[in-house]
Scaffold this motif. Structure first.
Motif, PDB file in Angstrom:
ATOM      1  N   ILE A  29     118.425 -28.508  97.999  1.00 21.61           N
ATOM      2  CA  ILE A  29     117.740 -28.358  96.714  1.00 21.61           C
ATOM      3  C   ILE A  29     118.646 -28.987  95.666  1.00 21.61           C
ATOM      4  O   ILE A  29     119.853 -28.729  95.656  1.00 21.61           O
ATOM      5  N   ALA A  30     118.087 -29.820  94.821  1.00 26.17           N
ATOM      6  CA  ALA A  30     118.916 -30.495  93.818  1.00 26.17           C
ATOM      7  C   ALA A  30     118.254 -30.444  92.451  1.00 26.17           C
ATOM      8  O   ALA A  30     117.071 -30.787  92.315  1.00 26.17           O
ATOM      9  N   PHE A  31     119.017 -29.991  91.469  1.00 25.80           N
ATOM     10  CA  PHE A  31     118.587 -30.048  90.075  1.00 25.80           C
ATOM     11  C   PHE A  31     119.344 -31.162  89.368  1.00 25.80           C
ATOM     12  O   PHE A  31     120.541 -31.347  89.593  1.00 25.80           O
ATOM     13  N   GLU A  32     118.665 -31.865  88.492  1.00 25.79           N
ATOM     14  CA  GLU A  32     119.329 -32.787  87.570  1.00 25.79           C
ATOM     15  C   GLU A  32     118.885 -32.383  86.180  1.00 25.79           C
ATOM     16  O   GLU A  32     117.727 -32.628  85.794  1.00 25.79           O
ATOM     17  N   GLY A  33     119.766 -31.737  85.436  1.00 25.23           N
ATOM     18  CA  GLY A  33     119.351 -31.164  84.153  1.00 25.23           C
ATOM     19  C   GLY A  33     118.267 -30.131  84.407  1.00 25.23           C
ATOM     20  O   GLY A  33     118.376 -29.305  85.317  1.00 25.23           O
ATOM     21  N   ASP A  34     117.211 -30.195  83.624  1.00 26.94           N
ATOM     22  CA  ASP A  34     116.096 -29.262  83.801  1.00 26.94           C
ATOM     23  C   ASP A  34     115.212 -29.634  84.982  1.00 26.94           C
ATOM     24  O   ASP A  34     114.391 -28.833  85.429  1.00 26.94           O
ATOM     25  N   ASP A  35     115.333 -30.869  85.444  1.00 27.17           N
ATOM     26  CA  ASP A  35     114.424 -31.371  86.483  1.00 27.17           C
ATOM     27  C   ASP A  35     114.873 -30.945  87.874  1.00 27.17           C
ATOM     28  O   ASP A  35     116.069 -30.914  88.166  1.00 27.17           O
TER      29      ASP A  35
ATOM     30  N   ASN B 315     114.851 -50.703  91.898  1.00 30.21           N
ATOM     31  CA  ASN B 315     116.238 -50.377  92.264  1.00 30.21           C
ATOM     32  C   ASN B 315     116.373 -48.956  92.809  1.00 30.21           C
ATOM     33  O   ASN B 315     117.451 -48.357  92.712  1.00 30.21           O
ATOM     34  N   GLY B 316     115.303 -48.406  93.345  1.00 32.21           N
ATOM     35  CA  GLY B 316     115.345 -47.055  93.913  1.00 32.21           C
ATOM     36  C   GLY B 316     115.916 -47.095  95.321  1.00 32.21           C
ATOM     37  O   GLY B 316     115.252 -47.532  96.260  1.00 32.21           O
ATOM     38  N   ILE B 317     117.147 -46.670  95.452  1.00 33.54           N
ATOM     39  CA  ILE B 317     117.853 -46.759  96.730  1.00 33.54           C
ATOM     40  C   ILE B 317     118.308 -45.367  97.144  1.00 33.54           C
ATOM     41  O   ILE B 317     118.769 -44.596  96.312  1.00 33.54           O
ATOM     42  N   ARG B 318     118.180 -45.072  98.424  1.00 36.32           N
ATOM     43  CA  ARG B 318     118.655 -43.776  98.935  1.00 36.32           C
ATOM     44  C   ARG B 318     120.163 -43.862  99.113  1.00 36.32           C
ATOM     45  O   ARG B 318     120.675 -44.132 100.187  1.00 36.32           O
ATOM     46  N   ASP B 328     119.714 -38.582 100.814  1.00 32.41           N
ATOM     47  CA  ASP B 328     120.007 -38.869  99.413  1.00 32.41           C
ATOM     48  C   ASP B 328     118.695 -39.308  98.769  1.00 32.41           C
ATOM     49  O   ASP B 328     118.090 -40.289  99.213  1.00 32.41           O
ATOM     50  N   PRO B 329     118.220 -38.622  97.733  1.00 33.14           N
ATOM     51  CA  PRO B 329     116.949 -39.038  97.150  1.00 33.14           C
ATOM     52  C   PRO B 329     117.076 -40.414  96.498  1.00 33.14           C
ATOM     53  O   PRO B 329     118.181 -40.807  96.106  1.00 33.14           O
ATOM     54  N   PRO B 330     115.971 -41.157  96.384  1.00 29.86           N
ATOM     55  CA  PRO B 330     116.073 -42.471  95.733  1.00 29.86           C
ATOM     56  C   PRO B 330     116.686 -42.318  94.348  1.00 29.86           C
ATOM     57  O   PRO B 330     116.354 -41.397  93.614  1.00 29.86           O
TER      58      PRO B 330
END
Lengths: 460, 443
Positions: A29-35, B315-318, B328-330
């Motif tokens: 599970i990953a958050f980036e800021g609020d997202d 440029n969406g790279i995993r 790793d998400p894009p």
């Protein structure tokens, strides 16, 4: 599974062969800021074969268990080709035959925690960080990984073993004026989900460090006496000596083997270092390695003298030493290589106050932001604090350190009485398969004082 | 069409789905200690599935798109996922370069072993006392992206890699001359290439310690490429959306020396790892990122493009900061960092240095605050005095910030070398870069 693996190897004409199959389950599970950047589940599986024929060696990977036999046959053929071009056969050290299952268990098993509860825990820490002063954004990640491995070899070893680990990592980005800095939060690093609960105080300490870092100036370049905090000292020993204790790092280097011969005085007599995969509940804890060897403690430095090395069966044969159970692969896609487990500087007797008081002009260096091992090694600090006339003063940023294996360890003049183990650590090691990233690794140390270290700051 | 996409299309609770599937079939051979060391055969496949369900996005991973449970796992994850206001790729990319050599795909392990032995014989002929480590590898790669929005595209490529390390005669160190040959077809190093490597090794006769302070620093092409890593972090579209990038508000303004121009052209035929589309199935386009020092573009994937209310730049790279794993998400990353060369010979650049460094490799870059452009690294390479190599570097660090130190580039070489995607590095090509003044610390 072991029966299927044994069937895949049966009748293949080799001197030795082994096969490993990994079945994993992961949550991320990953958050980036609020997202929410990602919520995902992962069920990779795959296998790996090693074949030794006539002194030659080949390795091969496969994804489906149905491909195991064909892969083993291909590996055997490749090993035969290699053997035609070798004058010195590759040998394996003797290893006991082991037939056992090592099944993971944990008091608070992350596999029994719902996705909803994991999500809520991560969200809780993320909200605290986002609410702090001058925090611009965050990256918070929860990951757990359960790996069930089956291993058989042509000598009769047949083992099944599990790895279970969970952790939370947070990177907190703050900005004040033109200065932007990062704070870090890491908890878990074991099979116990409970270790990640109720850690608000730890997070608030990280946020307080970040707050002070945002007002700090970069470290001044030069050579100084320094005190390393337990996290920094743990990363230091991993980079400065740990990688050199992996026997494959000097396999073809006779000069280095001589300079690092067992018994050599490499460090201050105050320094004792060991590697121990049997310490409970650490990131580098495991029951058996990926050669089917039971895990055990290995002394590396005793009273400043080199006392041992970490081995695979191949290097143990070259060095004519017993196996140590340190040959591991990060997953099915990789050939096992020699890796540290839980690498620890043993506790000493000095107090932190005495260490600080002994320095007229130097730095207190905290945390480890990664590093790289070698004869000359380097590692980065999370933050540092100036020491003047025996007192801790202002915080500084961007303090990256370097040193030399043969001089820096001898300059350890004090070892603290406050041993701590890291809660999260990862480390990559290059091999013929590429770089294998390991999160199942750990280090621990008390505070230590180095008489001289080089800080590569921006200003001299 | 992939079954999992068909299946997703038939389910009412799945609004969109995207499959990313990559496979690698490779052989490698290593040589060290005067012997062939081992042969490695690898056949790996990994799949990522993303679905939008209930306007939230979820993901799951496995080895192949056929893996049982992949779709259900992704749907379960979506219940807790972020909102997805963007649409997966809907325009079929055109394959722009043929990067597949069937001869590599058909290569036998015996041929690879022979190639490795040939290189060793060449080195041995020129330097009988050298003890090189060699790595030779051939591989076949395929990347496929399929979406419920109508894209189904696959690109295959082949790679050939030769890596040579010849340790300095003083074997008490673990550094030496380092050579890397990258291609899409089988190639042998020329005698000249090997001779230059041997010459470099011979220069490392003894250590030489430069003085501390600000010195000119000449970066090998692979190091020029590595020091672009902080720029990659700065160009990340999320950094522009969060306003965490030091490049925010600097579009169309000079950020580096006007000698520096960087192109992003993943489909360029000369690249080692060309790509026609990114890991989200968006077509790659040639763009100038930095035009004579002026910032002209940032990097976006679908998610950061949505945040910036723009389109994806492909440029969406995993790939995360330290890895390129399937889970790793894009994220926005450079796919090809083509640094335009200068017009001076590297030998002239060295000859023009009174007291400085020639840096062949750096260690510990990942410890630096890359997002802000900082670097503080240990160096391998040579101390240059009066235009000549005085000895190899030991216990020497360079530190600074690319947004300051790359303002004063003295020159770029006309020689360029291809670069490969790896730990912090990027595919593309780079020349030698001579930085006018960088802070040097000597331990």
């Amino acid at each position: 599974m072991n029966q299927e693996l044994l069937a895949a190897l049966s009748g293949i004409d080799v001197d030795y062969t082994d096969i490993r199959f990994d079945e994993e389950e992961k949550t991320k599970i990953a958050f980036e800021g609020d997202d929410i950047a990602q919520v995902a589940t992962y069920r990779p599986r795959g296998g790996h074969v090693r074949a030794y024929v006539g002194g030659g060696k080949a390795t091969a990977t496969f994804s489906r268990i149905e491909d195991a036999r064909a892969t083993a046959e291909k590996a055997a053929r490749a090993a035969r080709i290699l053997a035609e071009h070798r004058s010195k056969p590759i040998r394996l050290a003797e290893a006991p035959i082991l037939r056992r299952s090592f099944i993971a268990s944990a008091e608070h098993d992350p596999r029994r925690v719902s996705l909803s509860e994991k999500h809520e825990l991560l969200s809780h820490y993320n909200r605290i960080a986002l609410a702090a002063r001058d925090v611009l954004t965050t990256q918070f990640i929860y990951e757990d990984s359960f790996s069930h491995r089956s291993f058989v070899n042509s000598e009769g070893t047949a083992v099944e073993y599990d790895h279970l680990i969970a952790h939370i990592l947070g990177v907190i980005v703050g900005r004040r004026g033109d200065t932007m800095q990062r704070g870090f939060f890491a908890v878990g690093g074991s099979s116990d989900f409970g270790r990640m609960l109720d850690r608000d105080e730890r997070l608030k300490e990280s946020l307080a460090d970040l707050d002070e870092l945002l007002d700090s100036q970069p470290a001044r370049a030069g050579t100084y006496p320094i005190v390393l905090d337990p996290i920094g000292a743990a990363v230091f020993i991993h980079e400065a000596f740990g990688h050199r204790s992996e026997a494959d790092s000097m396999l073809d280097n006779e000069v280095l083997r001589d300079r690092l011969a067992l018994g050599t005085e490499i460090a201050s007599p105050l320094l004792n270092v060991f590697d121990d995969p049997t310490i409970p509940n650490c990131g580098g804890t495991y029951p058996v390695d990926d050669e089917g060897i039971e895990a055990r403690k290995t002394p590396l430095i005793v009273d400043g003298h080199i006392a041992g090395r970490l081995h695979s069966r191949e290097t143990a044969a070259v060095f004519d030493k017993p196996v140590t159970g340190n040959c591991r692969a990060s997953d099915a896609g990789y050939t096992p290589v020699i890796r540290m487990s839980n690498t620890v500087i043993a506790q000493g007797s000095s107090s932190l106050d005495d260490m600080i008081a002994s320095i007229d002009d130097g730095y207190y260096v905290a945390g480890g932001a990664g590093g790289q091992g070698g004869i000359d090694f380097t590692f980065g600090a999370r933050w540092a604090r100036r020491i003047r006339k025996g007192r801790l003063e202002e915080m500084v940023s961007d303090a990256n350190l370097s040193g030399n294996l043969f001089t820096t360890l001898k300059g350890i003049s004090m070892v603290g009485d406050d041993l701590q183990m890291l809660e999260y650590f990862d480390c990559g090691k290059g091999s013929s398969d590429g770089i294998q990233m390991f999160s199942r690794i750990c280090a621990g140390a008390p505070h230590i004082k180095l008489d001289t270290a080089t800080i590569g700051g921006i200003e001299c | 069409m992939l079954n999992v996409i068909q299946c997703a299309q038939s389910q009412e609770d799945v609004a969109q789905a995207e499959v990313f599937w990559r496979c690698e079939d490779s052989m490698s051979c290593t040589f060290s200690g005067g012997q062939l060391e081992s042969v490695g055969l690898s056949n790996r496949s990994a799949t990522a599935l993303r679905v939008v369900s209930g306007s939230r996005i979820g993901a799951s991973f496995g080895e192949s798109p056929e893996q049982v449970g992949l779709l259900e796992d992704a749907k379960s994850s979506a219940a807790f996922g972020g909102s997805a206001g963007y649409r997966f790729a809907s325009e079929q990319p055109t394959l722009c370069v043929d990067a597949f050599d069937p001869a590599i795909a058909d290569l036998d392990i015996g041929e690879l072993v022979e190639a490795c032995l040939d290189i060793h014989r060449c080195i041995h002929r020129l330097a009988p006392d050298a003890d090189p480590s060699l790595y030779c590898a051939s591989s076949v790669h395929s990347v496929r992206v399929a979406t419920t929005e109508g894209v189904d595209v696959e690109e295959r490529s082949t790679r050939w890699v030769i890596r040579v390390v010849i340790p300095f005669a003083d074997r008490g160190t673990d550094i030496g001359a380092y050579g890397l040959l990258l291609g899409r077809s089988r190639m042998s190093p020329s005698d000249r290439w090997i001779a230059e490597l041997v010459e470099q090794r011979n220069l490392g006769g003894q250590p030489s310690r430069p003085r501390a302070g600000r010195l000119p620093v000449l970066l090998f092409p692979q190091v020029s490429n590595l020091l672009i890593a902080p720029l990659n972090a700065g160009l990340n579209g999320h950094g522009f959306a969060d306003e965490t990038s030091p490049l925010c508000g600097k579009m169309e303004t000079p950020i580096f020396s006007k000698r520096l121009t960087i192109l992003e052209d993943p489909g360029h035929a000369s690249l080692f790892q060309p790509r026609s589309f990114d890991d989200e199935g968006i077509a790659c386009r040639p763009r100038t990122i930095l035009d004579a020092g002026v910032l002209t573009g940032c990097l976006t994937d679908l998610r950061s493009a949505e945040r910036l209310q723009s389109g994806s730049t492909g440029n969406g790279i995993r790939r995360s900061r330290l890895s390129a794993k399937i889970d790793d998400p894009p994220a926005p990353n450079l796919m090809a960092a083509v640094i335009e060369p200068g017009d001076e010979a590297v030998s002239d650049l060295i000859a023009g240095i009174d007291d400085g460094l020639l840096v062949t490799f750096i260690r510990g870059l990942h410890s630096s605050n890359l997002a802000q452009g900082s670097f503080s690294v240990q160096t391998d390479g040579f101390h240059i005095l009066d235009g000549k190599v005085a000895g190899y570097l030991t216990r020497t660090m360079i530190a600074g910030n690319i947004y300051e130190d790359f303002q004063t580039i003295r020159a770029l070489s006309r020689e360029v070398e291809p670069t490969a995607e790896g730990f912090l590095s990027f595919g593309g090509s780079a020349p030698y870069i001579l930085l006018d003044s960088v802070n040097v610390t000597v331990g």
